[in-house]
Design an enzyme around this catalytic site. Structure first.
Site, PDB file in Angstrom:
ATOM      1  CE  LYS A 172       5.518  76.908 -60.096  1.00 23.10           C
ATOM      2  NZ  LYS A 172       4.681  76.226 -61.118  1.00 23.10           N
ATOM      3  CB  SER A 174      -2.594  67.938 -55.866  1.00 21.27           C
ATOM      4  OG  SER A 174      -1.271  68.296 -55.542  1.00 21.27           O
ATOM      5  CD  GLU A 222     -10.909  77.389 -54.314  1.00 23.56           C
ATOM      6  OE1 GLU A 222     -11.500  76.296 -54.296  1.00 23.56           O
ATOM      7  OE2 GLU A 222     -11.464  78.476 -54.165  1.00 23.56           O
ATOM      8  CB  CYS A 245     -10.997  70.781 -59.226  1.00 24.78           C
ATOM      9  SG  CYS A 245     -11.816  72.298 -59.672  1.00 24.78           S
ATOM     10  CD  GLU A 277      -8.739  65.504 -58.006  1.00 24.91           C
ATOM     11  OE1 GLU A 277      -7.603  65.653 -57.550  1.00 24.91           O
ATOM     12  OE2 GLU A 277      -9.503  66.448 -58.260  1.00 24.91           O
TER      13      GLU A 277
HETATM   14  P1  NAD Z   1      -0.227  70.326 -58.337  1.00 25.38           P
HETATM   15  O1  NAD Z   1      -0.563  70.468 -56.914  1.00 25.38           O
HETATM   16  O2  NAD Z   1       0.737  69.300 -58.744  1.00 25.38           O
HETATM   17  O3  NAD Z   1       0.324  71.699 -58.920  1.00 25.38           O
HETATM   18  C1  NAD Z   1      -0.376  72.917 -58.761  1.00 25.38           C
HETATM   19  C2  NAD Z   1       0.645  74.048 -58.781  1.00 25.38           C
HETATM   20  O4  NAD Z   1       1.484  73.907 -57.642  1.00 25.38           O
HETATM   21  C3  NAD Z   1       1.565  74.036 -60.001  1.00 25.38           C
HETATM   22  O5  NAD Z   1       1.847  75.366 -60.386  1.00 25.38           O
HETATM   23  C4  NAD Z   1       2.820  73.369 -59.454  1.00 25.38           C
HETATM   24  O6  NAD Z   1       3.982  73.694 -60.155  1.00 25.38           O
HETATM   25  C5  NAD Z   1       2.855  73.918 -58.033  1.00 25.38           C
HETATM   26  N1  NAD Z   1       3.630  73.106 -57.089  1.00 25.38           N
HETATM   27  C6  NAD Z   1       3.882  71.774 -57.126  1.00 25.38           C
HETATM   28  N2  NAD Z   1       4.670  71.416 -56.096  1.00 25.38           N
HETATM   29  C7  NAD Z   1       4.929  72.540 -55.390  1.00 25.38           C
HETATM   30  C8  NAD Z   1       5.677  72.823 -54.204  1.00 25.38           C
HETATM   31  N3  NAD Z   1       6.321  71.861 -53.558  1.00 25.38           N
HETATM   32  N4  NAD Z   1       5.698  74.085 -53.756  1.00 25.38           N
HETATM   33  C9  NAD Z   1       5.025  75.065 -54.384  1.00 25.38           C
HETATM   34  N5  NAD Z   1       4.325  74.868 -55.519  1.00 25.38           N
HETATM   35  C10 NAD Z   1       4.264  73.616 -56.018  1.00 25.38           C
HETATM   36  O7  NAD Z   1      -1.609  70.138 -59.111  1.00 25.38           O
HETATM   37  P2  NAD Z   1      -1.810  69.948 -60.678  1.00 25.38           P
HETATM   38  O8  NAD Z   1      -1.443  68.552 -61.041  1.00 25.38           O
HETATM   39  O9  NAD Z   1      -1.187  71.070 -61.432  1.00 25.38           O
HETATM   40  O10 NAD Z   1      -3.380  70.153 -60.792  1.00 25.38           O
HETATM   41  C11 NAD Z   1      -4.278  69.131 -60.524  1.00 25.38           C
HETATM   42  C12 NAD Z   1      -4.857  69.270 -59.134  1.00 25.38           C
HETATM   43  O11 NAD Z   1      -5.404  70.574 -58.951  1.00 25.38           O
HETATM   44  C13 NAD Z   1      -5.998  68.321 -58.910  1.00 25.38           C
HETATM   45  O12 NAD Z   1      -5.914  67.769 -57.626  1.00 25.38           O
HETATM   46  C14 NAD Z   1      -7.208  69.216 -59.011  1.00 25.38           C
HETATM   47  O13 NAD Z   1      -8.336  68.745 -58.363  1.00 25.38           O
HETATM   48  C15 NAD Z   1      -6.708  70.481 -58.427  1.00 25.38           C
HETATM   49  N6  NAD Z   1      -7.543  71.602 -58.868  1.00 25.38           N
HETATM   50  C16 NAD Z   1      -8.369  72.210 -57.959  1.00 25.38           C
HETATM   51  C17 NAD Z   1      -9.186  73.259 -58.353  1.00 25.38           C
HETATM   52  C18 NAD Z   1     -10.099  73.947 -57.384  1.00 25.38           C
HETATM   53  O14 NAD Z   1     -10.523  75.048 -57.653  1.00 25.38           O
HETATM   54  N7  NAD Z   1     -10.423  73.356 -56.259  1.00 25.38           N
HETATM   55  C19 NAD Z   1      -9.149  73.715 -59.665  1.00 25.38           C
HETATM   56  C20 NAD Z   1      -8.300  73.081 -60.559  1.00 25.38           C
HETATM   57  C21 NAD Z   1      -7.494  72.026 -60.147  1.00 25.38           C
END
Ligand code: NAD
Length: 466
Positions: free
Chosen positions: A159, A213, A235, A269, A370
Site C-alpha cells: 500500500k 507517522s 518505523e 525521517c 517533527e
Molecule cells: P502517514 O503516516 O500519514 O502515511 C504513511 C502511510 O500510511 C501512507 O501510505 C498512508 O496512506 C497510510 N495511512 C494513513 N492513514 C492510515 C490508516 N488510518 N490506516 C492505514 N494506513 C494509513 O505518513 P506520511 O505523511 O506518508 O510520511 C511521513 C511520516 O513517515 C513522517 O512521520 C516520517 O518521519 C515517517 N517516516 C519514517 C521512516 C522510518 O523509517 N522511520 C521513513 C520515512 C518516513
C-alpha cells in the site's frame, strides 16, 4: 468502481497520472489474491535457488530502469533526479540483491533437549504481509519491506502513499518482469483512510510492516487489536540530534549538518533537525552553515544543477510554514530562510527556502515536534552530559550523529544516545546489511539486515519422540 486519485507534480502542478482509490472490496480482492498465491505455494514452493535468482533479477532490472524510475519518483515527490536515482532506486536494487542472498540461508536449529527426543526448529513465512509505506522514499521503503518478505516466502500487499502510487505500480511491473509469479506482490493504491485502513483491519492479513507517522501507527495498533491481532512492525518519525564538539573536523561537520537537514528537502525521517553546537564553535559554525544554506540552488528537480526541490504537496508546505511561524512566536532567532521561494517558475511549486533557527531551547515545540521539512533548530551546549540530556530529551529515538575526533568520547556518546542509529563523523550512512529502526516512539522492529527476517518468519518447534 473506486474513485480516482490524481497525482500532481509538486514542482509545477502538472498532472502526472491517476490511480484508483481502492475501497474495502477492492482491497479484499487483492488480499484474497495474495492469500491464494500463498496457500497454493506459487512462490514459497519454488526451489530456493530459483527464488534467489528472481530476487537478484529484480535488483538488476531496477538498476536497468534507474533513469525511468528516478524521473517518475522525482515527478511524484519533487526530489531531485540525483536523490531519486541515488537514494531511492539504487538502495532499492541493492536491497533485493542483499535479500536474494538470504533465501538459501534461512534455516532452523537442532536443540539439545532433555529426554528421548529430536527437537528442531523451522522458520516459516508469516503469510500475507501488508506493507504500508510513506511518500518520502517511496521505492526504497517499499523495497525494505517487500524484499525480505519475499525472501522469507511471504506474499505481499503493498500500500503506497496516495501521493506516490505510480512508482509503486511500476515497481510491481518490474517484479513481474523478473519472474515473480502472479499474485505474490499486489499493489493497493488509495488513501490511508480507505485502502490503508481496509488493509490494517483485514482479518486475513497476518502482518503489517509500516513506515510512516506516529499518529497512523496508533491507528494501526488499534486496528490490529479489534481485528485479528496481526503483528506489527513500526518505523516512525524522528527529531534526530546532530552533535558537534569543538575537536571535530569542522568542514566535514558543516557538510554533515547541511545535508543532514536539507537533503531530500528535509523530508527525511532521519533528518538531523536538532543541531547541538558546542559553545566554543557555535558562532563560527552557524555562520558557515548559513552561508552554505543560502547558496543552495532550489528549482526544477529534473535539472541536474538543482540541489533542492519543492515540498511534496501544498499541505506539507503549509504545515512547514506553520512551524516556521511558530518558531518565530516561540522566540527562536531566524538566521535564514523562513519563507516560500516564489522566484520565477518556482511560484508554481511548493518551494521553501532552507531555514535555520538559532537560540532554540529544548522546550520549544519546534525543538520537540517533527517538522519534516527544511527547518533546522540550533541549540548550544557546554558539557558532554548536557548534550546527552538534550539529545535524549525527546519522545523520538530514530537516528543521531556525533562529530568528534576523541575516540573515547565518540564511544561514550554512542552508548548513551537512545536512538536506533548513531553516526560518528558522518550522517545518513545506510547499508542493506545494517539494521535500521527506532527507540521510543520512533517505533519497533527493524528493517534491513538479518534483523528484518524476524519480521516475516514464524519459528516452529518440532518434537520427535525417538
Ligand atoms: P502517514 O503516516 O500519514 O502515511 C504513511 C502511510 O500510511 C501512507 O501510505 C498512508 O496512506 C497510510 N495511512 C494513513 N492513514 C492510515 C490508516 N488510518 N490506516 C492505514 N494506513 C494509513 O505518513 P506520511 O505523511 O506518508 O510520511 C511521513 C511520516 O513517515 C513522517 O512521520 C516520517 O518521519 C515517517 N517516516 C519514517 C521512516 C522510518 O523509517 N522511520 C521513513 C520515512 C518516513
Amino acid at each position: 468502481m473506486p474513485i480516482s486519485i490524481e497525482i500532481f507534480n509538486p514542482a509545477n502542478g502538472d498532472l502526472v497520472g491517476t490511480v484508483p482509490d481502492c475501497d474495502a472490496d477492492a482491497v479484499g480482492r487483492l488480499v484474497a489474491t495474495a492469500r491464494e498465491s500463498f496457500e497454493k505455494k506459487t512462490w514459497r514452493g519454488l526451489a530456493p535457488s530459483q527464488r534467489e535468482r528472481i530476487l537478484w533479477k529484480i535488483g538488476e532490472l531496477l538498476l536497468e530502469h534507474r533513469d525511468e524510475l528516478a524521473r517518475l519518483i522525482s515527478q511524484e515527490t519533487g526530489k531531485t533526479l540525483r536523490e531519486a536515482a541515488g537514494a531511492d532506486v539504487a538502495p532499492a536494487a541493492d536491497c533485493f540483491r542483499y535479500y536474494a542472498g538470504w533465501v538459501r540461508k534461512l534455516y532452523g536449529e537442532t536443540i539439545p533437549v532433555d529426554g528421548p527426543y529430536l527437537n528442531y526448529t523451522l522458520r516459516e513465512p508469516v503469510g500475507v504481509v501488508g506493507a504500508i509505506v510513506p511518500w518520502n522514499f517511496p521505492l526504497q521503503t517499499a523495497a525494505w519491506k517487500v524484499a525480505p518478505a519475499l525472501a522469507c516466502g511471504c506474499s505481499v500487499v503493498l500500500k503506497p502513499s496516495e501521493l506516490t502510487p505510480l512508482s509503486a505500480l511500476r515497481f510491481a511491473g518490474i517484479c513481474a518482469a523478473a519472474g515473480l509469479p502472479e499474485g505474490v506482490l499486489v499493489v493497493a493504491t488509495g488513501y490511508g483512510e480507505t485502502a490503508g485502513e481496509a488493509l490494517s483491519l483485514h482479518e486475513d492479513v497476518d502482518k503489517i510492516s509500516f513506515t510512516g507517522s506516529v499518529e497512523t501507527a496508533r491507528k494501526l495498533l488499534k486496528d490490529s487489536a479489534v481485528s485479528n491481532l496481526k503483528r506489527l512492525s513500526l518505523e516512525l518519525g524522528g527529531k534526530s540530534p546532530n552533535i558537534v564538539f569543538p575537536d571535530a573536523d569542522f568542514d566535514a561537520a558543516v557538510r554533515g549538518a547541511l545535508w543532514g537537514i536539507f537533503g531530500n528537502k528535509g523530508e527525511m525521517c532521519t533528518a538531523g533537525s536538532r543541531l547541538l553546537l558546542h559553545e566554543e564553535i557555535h558562532d563560527r559554525f552557524l555562520a558557515e552553515l548559513a552561508a552554505k544554506a543560502l547558496k543552495l540552488r532550489l528549482g526544477d528537480p529534473l535539472d541536474p544543477h538543482t540541489q533542492m526541490g519543492p515540498q511534496i504537496s501544498a499541505r506539507q508546505m503549509d504545515r512547514i510554514l506553520h512551524y516556521i511561524a511558530l518558531g518565530k512566536r516561540e522566540g527562536a532567532r531566524l538566521i535564514c530562510g523562513g519563507e516560500r521561494d516564489t522566484e520565477g517558475a518556482k511560484a508554481h511549486g511548493y518551494f521553501i527556502k532552507p531555514t535555520i533557527f538559532a537560540n532554540v531551547t529544548p522546550e520549544m515545540r519546534i525543538a520537540r515536534e517533527e517538522i519534516f521539512g527544511p527547518v533546522l533548530c540550533v541549540m548550544r551546549f557546554r558539557e558532554e552530559e548536557e548534550a546527552i540530556r538534550i539529545a535524549n530529551g525527546t519522545t523520538y529515538g530514530l537516528a543521531s550523529a556525533v562529530w568528534t575526533n576523541d575516540l573515547k568520547r565518540a564511544h561514550r556518546m554512542a552508548a548513551e544516545i537512545k536512538a536506533g542509529s548513531v553516526w560518528v563523523n558522518t550522517y545518513n550512512a545506510f547499508d542493506s546489511g545494517s539494521p535500521f529502526g527506532g527507540y521510543k516512539q520512533s517505533g519497533y522492529g527493524r528493517d534491513l539486515g538479518s534483523y528484518a527476517l524476524e519480521q516475516y518468519t514464524n519459528v516452529k518447534s518440532v518434537w520427535v519422540a525417538l
